[in-house]
Scaffold this motif. Sequence first.
Motif, PDB file in Angstrom:
ATOM      1  N   LYS A   1       0.835  -1.204   0.000  1.00 16.87           N
ATOM      2  CA  LYS A   1       0.000   0.000   0.000  1.00 16.87           C
ATOM      3  C   LYS A   1       0.872   1.257   0.000  1.00 16.87           C
ATOM      4  N   HIS A   2       2.142   1.119   0.402  1.00 18.47           N
ATOM      5  CA  HIS A   2       3.074   2.247   0.360  1.00 18.47           C
ATOM      6  C   HIS A   2       3.670   2.427  -1.034  1.00 18.47           C
TER       7      HIS A   2
ATOM      8  N   ARG B   1      -3.470   1.390  -2.004  1.00 23.91           N
ATOM      9  CA  ARG B   1      -3.738   2.332  -0.917  1.00 23.91           C
ATOM     10  C   ARG B   1      -5.187   2.827  -0.972  1.00 23.91           C
TER      11      ARG B   1
ATOM     12  N   ASP C   1      -7.946   2.215   1.890  1.00 14.31           N
ATOM     13  CA  ASP C   1      -8.605   3.370   2.502  1.00 14.31           C
ATOM     14  C   ASP C   1     -10.124   3.297   2.375  1.00 14.31           C
TER      15      ASP C   1
END
Length: 176
Positions: A35-36, A42, A46
């Motif tokens: 997700k980074h 991401r 979220d």
Amino acid sequence: MINPTSPRSPLGERVQALYVRVLLRLLPLPINLFKHVSPKIRAEVDYLADGYTFMLSVRGTSLACVCQRDAAGTFHRVPPARVARDVEPGSGLASAQPGAVAVDYVIDFRSLAYAFRCFSGGMTLKGALAERAFSTRGPNDTGVALTYLFTALLRLFFGWRATYRTSASWPSAVRP
């Protein structure tokens, strides 16, 4: 005399089961790591609410993993003892058991072979869905988010596999 109904499975099945078991155990790690790296992953993480819980399982085996999202957007494994037993996973119902975690969404693979093919990059989720390799239970909106999340995750993880490579050239008739 050898018993033909011996519970021992062939070596190939045991290797597949070990591979799927390891990936299920490690599942939160690539989600939290990638997700980074990927804005798509991401965005899907979220979208899922704090406390969101999903389960991956393989029918006919004891292979399963339950992951829960915390307030920071990080996924953690939920120990099997904490999974609610009084409600059907994916039913959307809250558990009456104190401290138990109700599963919001379930992806249940029909067989070990299908799970192995998906987890090894031999089959895309789209292909698995077309072959009905798995069934799902839970709300459709979060199911779509999980599908996008896993597709992006598998593409990052298995981008070197032919099933996940995007076509470099399109026929000229298709181009605008």
